[in-house]
Design an enzyme around this catalytic site. Sequence first.
Site, mmCIF file in Angstrom:
data_model
loop_
_atom_site.group_PDB
_atom_site.id
_atom_site.type_symbol
_atom_site.label_atom_id
_atom_site.label_comp_id
_atom_site.label_asym_id
_atom_site.label_seq_id
_atom_site.Cartn_x
_atom_site.Cartn_y
_atom_site.Cartn_z
ATOM 1 N N CYS A 7 -34.960 5.230 34.895
ATOM 2 C CA CYS A 7 -36.057 4.857 35.798
ATOM 3 C C CYS A 7 -37.394 5.251 35.173
ATOM 4 O O CYS A 7 -38.369 4.497 35.249
ATOM 5 C CB CYS A 7 -35.887 5.527 37.155
ATOM 6 N N GLY A 93 -16.797 7.127 30.944
ATOM 7 C CA GLY A 93 -17.711 7.384 29.840
ATOM 8 C C GLY A 93 -19.184 7.242 30.175
ATOM 9 O O GLY A 93 -20.026 7.287 29.288
ATOM 10 N N HIS A 100 -26.323 0.357 33.420
ATOM 11 C CA HIS A 100 -26.866 -0.166 32.174
ATOM 12 C C HIS A 100 -25.771 -0.856 31.384
ATOM 13 O O HIS A 100 -24.598 -0.558 31.514
ATOM 14 C CB HIS A 100 -27.541 0.929 31.338
ATOM 15 N N HIS A 102 -24.735 -2.038 27.477
ATOM 16 C CA HIS A 102 -24.947 -1.911 26.044
ATOM 17 C C HIS A 102 -24.710 -3.275 25.415
ATOM 18 O O HIS A 102 -23.664 -3.882 25.638
ATOM 19 C CB HIS A 102 -23.946 -0.931 25.422
#
Length: 114
Positions: A7, A93, A100, A102
């Site tokens: 954030c 993990g 989010h 990856h």
Amino acid sequence: MKDCIFCQIALKEIPSEIAYEDDQVIAFKDIQPLAPVHLLVIPKCHLCSINDVTPEYEGLIGHTFSVIRRLASEFGVSESGYRVVTNTGTDGGQIVGHLHFHLLGGQALNAKIG
């Protein structure tokens, strides 16, 4: 969320190498890349994990994946291939408690990356 590092990145309180930004999502380079292309794509609104994605966020998630596809093209990995990973919870993990994704590419990826 005040104590969430992602954030803070979205609010530009913490510097990052931004690859893309619009009113809903921001993408930035991972500070510990696991591949030549390693971006984090996050919604600007705070969702802790995929477990917080309710029907009201379906448009946001669809938009996020459109941005991921665009970034894969811009970073030259759309043809050779890439991986999109999201981790959920401690056992999954997840390290940062903000949803989010990856985006990893730029090399052959083995099963251990992500």
